[in-house]
Motif scaffolding. Sequence first.
Motif, mmCIF file in Angstrom:
data_model
loop_
_atom_site.group_PDB
_atom_site.id
_atom_site.type_symbol
_atom_site.label_atom_id
_atom_site.label_comp_id
_atom_site.label_asym_id
_atom_site.label_seq_id
_atom_site.Cartn_x
_atom_site.Cartn_y
_atom_site.Cartn_z
ATOM 1 N N GLU B 36 0.824 -1.209 0.000
ATOM 2 C CA GLU B 36 0.000 0.000 0.000
ATOM 3 C C GLU B 36 0.860 1.262 0.000
ATOM 4 O O GLU B 36 0.583 2.227 -0.714
ATOM 5 C CB GLU B 36 -0.930 0.001 1.224
ATOM 6 C CG GLU B 36 -2.068 -0.995 1.121
ATOM 7 C CD GLU B 36 -3.099 -0.596 0.079
ATOM 8 O OE1 GLU B 36 -3.254 0.611 -0.200
ATOM 9 O OE2 GLU B 36 -3.763 -1.505 -0.476
ATOM 10 N N LEU B 37 1.872 1.273 0.826
ATOM 11 C CA LEU B 37 2.702 2.472 0.950
ATOM 12 C C LEU B 37 3.526 2.698 -0.318
ATOM 13 O O LEU B 37 3.732 3.846 -0.740
ATOM 14 C CB LEU B 37 3.600 2.346 2.174
ATOM 15 C CG LEU B 37 2.842 2.345 3.516
ATOM 16 C CD1 LEU B 37 3.745 1.893 4.653
ATOM 17 C CD2 LEU B 37 2.253 3.722 3.807
ATOM 18 N N ALA B 38 3.982 1.635 -0.943
ATOM 19 C CA ALA B 38 4.715 1.772 -2.208
ATOM 20 C C ALA B 38 3.778 2.254 -3.317
ATOM 21 O O ALA B 38 4.158 3.104 -4.137
ATOM 22 C CB ALA B 38 5.362 0.449 -2.589
ATOM 23 N N LEU B 39 2.563 1.717 -3.329
ATOM 24 C CA LEU B 39 1.585 2.171 -4.329
ATOM 25 C C LEU B 39 1.290 3.657 -4.180
ATOM 26 O O LEU B 39 1.005 4.345 -5.167
ATOM 27 C CB LEU B 39 0.280 1.375 -4.192
ATOM 28 C CG LEU B 39 0.235 -0.014 -4.819
ATOM 29 C CD1 LEU B 39 -1.070 -0.725 -4.440
ATOM 30 C CD2 LEU B 39 0.370 0.057 -6.350
ATOM 31 N N ALA B 40 1.353 4.128 -2.946
ATOM 32 C CA ALA B 40 1.092 5.547 -2.692
ATOM 33 C C ALA B 40 2.285 6.423 -3.032
ATOM 34 O O ALA B 40 2.236 7.641 -2.831
ATOM 35 C CB ALA B 40 0.686 5.738 -1.226
ATOM 36 N N GLY B 41 3.345 5.804 -3.508
ATOM 37 C CA GLY B 41 4.496 6.572 -3.978
ATOM 38 C C GLY B 41 5.625 6.733 -2.980
ATOM 39 O O GLY B 41 6.589 7.455 -3.238
ATOM 40 N N HIS B 42 5.536 6.058 -1.845
ATOM 41 C CA HIS B 42 6.589 6.192 -0.835
ATOM 42 C C HIS B 42 7.775 5.281 -1.154
ATOM 43 O O HIS B 42 7.638 4.263 -1.839
ATOM 44 C CB HIS B 42 6.037 5.836 0.550
ATOM 45 C CG HIS B 42 5.009 6.818 1.045
ATOM 46 N ND1 HIS B 42 5.349 8.080 1.514
ATOM 47 C CD2 HIS B 42 3.654 6.727 1.131
ATOM 48 C CE1 HIS B 42 4.239 8.711 1.870
ATOM 49 N NE2 HIS B 42 3.210 7.928 1.636
#
Lengths: 182, 506
Positions: B36-42
């Motif tokens: 989720e956090l990678a998908l959000a660009g983090h």
Amino acid sequence: MTASPSRFGLSRRGALKALFAAGGAAALGAGGLSALRGTAPEVAGLLVLSAHGYRTMNALAGACFPELQAGGPLQGRLDLARDFDRFLATEPAAAQDEARHALTALEYGPVLFERRAVTFSRLAPADALAHFDGWAASGSALRRQVASGLARFLAMLFYDCPAVWPGIGYEGPLVPGAGGAP
Amino acid sequence: MSGEVLDLSRQPPPPFLDAEICVVGSGPAGATAAWELALAGHDVLLLEEGPDRTGRLLTQRDAEMYGQLYADRGARATADGTVSVMQGRALGGGSVINMCDVVALEDDVLLHWSRADGLSGFSPREVAPLRELARADLSANRPDEAQLNRNNRLLRAGAGALGWRGEVMEHNRGGCAGVGACLLGCPLDAKRNARFVAIPGALEAGARVAVRVRVERIDGGSSDVKTLRCVRLDAEGRSAIAPFSLRARTVVLAASAIGSAALLLRSGLGNAHVGRHLMLQPQLPVTARFDDDVRFFRGIPQTFAVTEFEQRAHPQHGWWGFRIEAVGGTPGIVGSLLPVRGPEGRALMAEYPRLASCLVLFPDEPTGSVSVRADGRLAIDYPVGAELVARLREGAKAAARAWLAAGAREVLVPSPRPCRVTRESELECIDALDFAPATVPLISAHQQGTVRFAASEASGGAAPDGRVYGTRDIYVLDSSGFPSSAGSHLMTPIITVSRLLARALA
């Protein structure tokens, strides 16, 4: 260091308590106990256990699994005491100490708790098993914990052995592992 | 490093391993959070202590696989030796070694968390869409009749004869061939688990993933930038090769209710609630002997559950009562749980093909604790109180009744002097069991509560958004946050809650 306390759970203080709880040691003294235990045959390649500890664990394995006794069909094919030694070799030092103390306590158990003149590894297998079963049902939580931990370790390894499987109707893994079929 | 799993037992960490967000633990919670956090660009780095084991590296051999895939090589236990604490330690965490049961985070649990624990942000309305996403992640599907092995059918028949409710659980299997060694990982990669769904998703979204690394301590827990003191582990995962450090602005702990709490304690972080309120949800094995082959070690081990005694909405406890589920196992684990040794034990194991078995699951009060001793070793304390003993007896008797109703010749409840039941009148031997420490072998596969979510730091270790009280940007997104049991099987609730909180964090 993240390992949990060993399931063998016998700190040095606990081992001493267990050893002397019956009061037998006061009469026998340390020299008397040692004489009863005798000398254990040298065992090459041990990493953590002493020859005495190996002998105790070997006797326990034979008591639990008759096939491992002298003359039994699996004698020499499975060395559960050495497997235990190897397992301990990568445990924290405190866990190694606990296991050594546990085996020492078990070795002297018949002397201290049953007033016998013979230590555990010198009992006949049936007597050794009866003594060990007494530990599992003991009123002492410490002795029960030692018995539970040792018994489960031995059983896990014994029944994981392919030579045992025909006798229990298990064909082995259905999918060959990366190292080839068992 | 992008797009691949880095094995730090084989090579040193690359330079610039620092990350914006470091996720510790790659089970369903950590893997979902990283995704989720990678998908959000983090910029996300996911760390896992265990190995990456798939396919034929999963040998279905007890000693090797417990050694490779479980915390403390499968020997983790409570301090008094009563409860075996079984936790996955592998890329994908517990979802690599679980029984694939998909049981949703139910509205009754959420309402209990709101009412009894004062938690906001976990309403059924807010959670419902994420619950469905979790089921979709897992490709949840219900095994059909042909997939119920004889062990499960017998339990169902026994329950049916007694008029008891039950259900066939949903699973996250795809292409299952009934190998039967689920607890040792699936050599056919047939589990739609964190390893095969969330981890690839996270990698594709740009997360970096490293295995064979243990985070030993977090420094600077109140600072903008935290330093994670780590060690590389050897290929067997038993010895540390070399220490190294990395930095992150945000740390997400998903190392299980045991691991997340232990890391906070070793780091001196968090409040007095950290490590307390542990729930182990103990399971009691009850075995039966039949005259004909059962072969519980083949086919899907666990499909049918007796739900007659479950209480979904106990006013004080939430999910309560007990639940009986069929279970199968490979010879090593089965042999290690049988209550007899010597010739009698061998005679019993000679009947391995004719054994049936179940586990009775008990939700519990949050009375356990995790601590770290002066020598650095973990201690798990768990009192088995009178109320739990009473339910353990009732659960054991119910399981025995079910097996007898199914036609079992004998039922065994493991205890130092084994309780053998061949008829209803012999059930009283179960009432004589006192469940004293290290007598009856209990198992925990579901640990919860040690950094529990609470509206204020007076009541728990973390805020409802997962932030660990007393820290800056350190979060728990795993079952350590659950204030009461999230249900009979945690994989789906963990994914649901992790996604809920990760999206809020993003």
